[in-house]
Motif scaffolding. Structure first.
Motif, short mmCIF file in Angstrom:
data_model
loop_
_atom_site.label_atom_id
_atom_site.label_comp_id
_atom_site.label_asym_id
_atom_site.label_seq_id
_atom_site.Cartn_x
_atom_site.Cartn_y
_atom_site.Cartn_z
N GLN A 38 37.44 28.82 43.34
CA GLN A 38 38.71 29.52 43.47
C GLN A 38 39.61 29.32 42.26
O GLN A 38 40.26 30.27 41.80
CB GLN A 38 39.44 29.04 44.73
CG GLN A 38 40.70 29.83 45.05
CD GLN A 38 40.42 31.29 45.38
OE1 GLN A 38 39.49 31.60 46.14
NE2 GLN A 38 41.19 32.21 44.81
N TYR A 41 38.42 31.55 39.57
CA TYR A 41 38.76 32.94 39.90
C TYR A 41 40.23 33.21 39.63
O TYR A 41 40.58 34.26 39.05
CB TYR A 41 38.42 33.22 41.36
CG TYR A 41 38.79 34.62 41.82
CD1 TYR A 41 38.36 35.74 41.13
CD2 TYR A 41 39.56 34.80 42.98
CE1 TYR A 41 38.69 37.02 41.56
CE2 TYR A 41 39.89 36.08 43.41
CZ TYR A 41 39.47 37.18 42.71
OH TYR A 41 39.79 38.45 43.14
N ASP A 42 41.08 32.29 40.02
CA ASP A 42 42.52 32.46 39.77
C ASP A 42 42.81 32.55 38.28
O ASP A 42 43.67 33.35 37.84
CB ASP A 42 43.31 31.31 40.39
CG ASP A 42 43.27 31.32 41.91
OD1 ASP A 42 42.96 32.38 42.49
OD2 ASP A 42 43.53 30.26 42.52
N ARG A 45 41.80 36.02 37.10
CA ARG A 45 42.80 37.02 37.51
C ARG A 45 44.03 36.96 36.63
O ARG A 45 44.57 37.99 36.22
CB ARG A 45 43.20 36.78 38.97
CG ARG A 45 42.14 37.16 39.98
CD ARG A 45 42.69 37.18 41.38
NE ARG A 45 43.24 35.89 41.77
CZ ARG A 45 43.81 35.64 42.95
NH1 ARG A 45 43.95 36.61 43.83
NH2 ARG A 45 44.25 34.44 43.25
N ASP A 48 43.35 38.73 33.45
CA ASP A 48 42.79 40.08 33.58
C ASP A 48 41.32 40.13 33.18
O ASP A 48 40.87 41.09 32.54
CB ASP A 48 43.59 41.10 32.76
CG ASP A 48 44.84 41.58 33.47
OD1 ASP A 48 44.85 41.55 34.72
OD2 ASP A 48 45.81 41.96 32.79
N HIS A 50 38.83 39.47 35.63
CA HIS A 50 38.07 39.53 36.87
C HIS A 50 37.38 40.87 37.09
O HIS A 50 36.37 40.94 37.79
CB HIS A 50 38.99 39.24 38.07
CG HIS A 50 40.14 40.19 38.16
ND1 HIS A 50 41.19 40.17 37.27
CD2 HIS A 50 40.39 41.21 39.03
CE1 HIS A 50 42.04 41.13 37.59
NE2 HIS A 50 41.57 41.79 38.63
N VAL A 85 31.87 37.07 39.18
CA VAL A 85 33.10 37.75 39.60
C VAL A 85 33.23 39.10 38.89
O VAL A 85 33.26 40.15 39.55
CB VAL A 85 34.34 36.86 39.39
CG1 VAL A 85 35.62 37.67 39.59
CG2 VAL A 85 34.31 35.67 40.35
N ASN A 89 32.08 42.73 40.69
CA ASN A 89 33.14 43.73 40.80
C ASN A 89 32.72 45.03 40.12
O ASN A 89 33.01 46.12 40.61
CB ASN A 89 34.44 43.21 40.18
CG ASN A 89 35.28 42.42 41.16
OD1 ASN A 89 35.18 42.60 42.37
ND2 ASN A 89 36.12 41.55 40.66
N GLY A 115 43.45 42.16 41.30
CA GLY A 115 42.96 40.85 41.70
C GLY A 115 43.24 40.51 43.14
O GLY A 115 43.12 39.36 43.55
N GLU A 116 43.59 41.54 43.93
CA GLU A 116 43.89 41.31 45.34
C GLU A 116 42.63 41.42 46.21
O GLU A 116 42.67 41.06 47.39
CB GLU A 116 44.91 42.34 45.82
CG GLU A 116 46.25 42.25 45.09
CD GLU A 116 47.14 43.45 45.35
OE1 GLU A 116 46.68 44.37 46.08
OE2 GLU A 116 48.27 43.48 44.83
N MET A 118 37.98 41.77 45.98
CA MET A 118 36.72 41.86 45.25
C MET A 118 35.83 42.89 45.93
O MET A 118 36.03 43.23 47.10
CB MET A 118 36.03 40.50 45.18
CG MET A 118 36.76 39.49 44.31
SD MET A 118 36.02 37.83 44.38
CE MET A 118 34.39 38.18 43.73
#
Length: 379
Positions: A38, A41-42, A45, A48, A50, A85, A89, A115-116, A118
């Motif tokens: 996580q 991933y954060d 995001r 930019d 992701h 990721v 996507n 990023g809200e 996947m």
């Protein structure tokens, strides 16, 4: 042309910094615990990274195919699981970009760009892997929509992704022409997920079954025309398998980086390992094959961007060659580190485990050779 320009190299430097500061420090623990990374991933995001391929009109950054490959390559150099990721996507959203209605794109692509959410790709089934036309998941017309029943297997990031491009039979008996594509949401009634698979590699990226029981979706969520799903899936894979080549390339480069550092520090028989000619030959072969894989992958990315007629050959060739190189290079990296390479104190054993899947998913390398041979024979 496919040579990276100044913007591509600036992007590479930016991705490498994020990976050095955030992704790499979490990679070993995420693998050990088999938990979705996580924090990584954060960080993607926030930068930019992701879903860089999404066009600006949907809120994305509009990265071209080569830039997307560079992003995936650099992330995989630190953590192959996290590299899935942006890869997945792209895989999940490509059917919409290739064949979806504008309304469907406007509904589902902006949340991914922000990023809200996947987006995963649900094609394989328990009895249909390489033989895609044999899928059994059914979508039966009902009212203003379709009722879907079936099971999908080997779905990357299942349970984490909110959206799924799912393929189902809408016309039984019609073979590949009877398959259609739909967008399914994780919160649609009747959608469920199996437990994560216990895997050899990419352990920090969940792989689960997707269960569909009386899932009713509106007809507006069909991607393309009825019966066009198989063709859309094949076109998608022509573009997306290049990101798997980039992932394999990054894994191989990361393994070589660690091997180079080790042999220049470790001494045996009063000499640095790097001074032994036999090991120098191994390093030279590793570097040569990685660079060949890089050039082939970047060429395929350029062809993907242009939509060249020989994209099927180049995409398959890049994925096949780069993944074979990744398996060979990571195995040699473990050998160069000796006993230490076999332990989890160093990341090369993880990279070797991660490399194996790149020879299998998004079409096994045997299937890639079938694709290449067919295009050669059709000329």
């Amino acid at each position: 042309m496919y040579r990276p320009d100044e913007e591509h190299e600036a992007l590479r430097a930016a991705v490498r910094e994020v990976c050095r500061d955030v992704v790499a420090p979490h990679a070993a623990e995420a693998d050990e615990r088999a938990e979705f990374p996580q924090a990584s991933y954060d960080a993607l995001r926030a930068a930019d990274l992701h879903a860089p391929h999404l066009p600006e009109r949907y809120g994305g950054v509009g990265a071209d195919a080569l830039a997307t490959c560079i992003v995936v390559e650099e992330i995989a150099r630190a953590c192959a699981s996290t590299a899935l990721v942006p890869s997945v996507n792209k895989l999940g959203t490509m059917p919409l970009l290739l064949a979806g209605s504008e309304e469907l794109r406007q509904e589902f692509l902006p949340p991914v760009a922000a990023g809200e959410a996947m987006f995963s790709f649900a094609l394989s089934e328990p009895d249909a892997g390489s033989d895609v036309a044999s899928i059994r998941t059914r979508a039966v017309p009902e009212g203003d929509g379709y009722r879907i029943d079936g099971v999908k297997r080997w779905i990357t990031n299942a349970g984490i992704s909110r959206f799924y491009t799912l393929f189902a039979v809408t016309e039984p008996g019609a073979g590949s022409r009877g398959i259609s594509a739909f967008v399914v949401r994780a919160d649609d009634p009747g959608v469920g997920f199996g437990p994560p698979e216990k895997k050899l590699g990419i352990r920090a990226s969940p792989t689960c079954e997707v269960h569909l029981e009386d899932v009713l979706v509106p007809a507006s969520r069909m991607v393309g025309d009825p019966g066009s799903g198989f063709a859309t899936a094949m076109r998608t894979l022509e573009h997306s398998r290049i990101t798997i080549a980039a992932q394999a390339l990054g894994i191989a480069q990361g393994a070589l980086d660690h091997a180079l550092a080790y042999v220049q520090e470790r001494s045996q028989f009063g000499r640095k390992l790097a001074e032994f000619q036999g090991l120098q030959f191994m390093l030279a072969d590793m570097g040569m094959k990685i660079e060949a894989a890089r050039q082939l992958t970047y060429a395929a990315a350029a062809k993907s961007e242009r939509g060249d007629a020989d994209l099927p050959f180049f995409g398959a060739a890049a994925k096949c060659f780069a993944s074979d190189v990744a398996m060979e290079v990571t195995t040699d990296a473990v050998q160069l580190l000796g006993g230490y390479g076999y332990t989890r104190d160093f990341p090369v054993e993880r990279m070797m485990r991660d490399a194996k899947i790149t020879q299998i998913y998004e079409g096994t390398n045997q299937i890639q050779r079938v694709v290449m041979a067919r295009q050669l024979l059709s000329r």
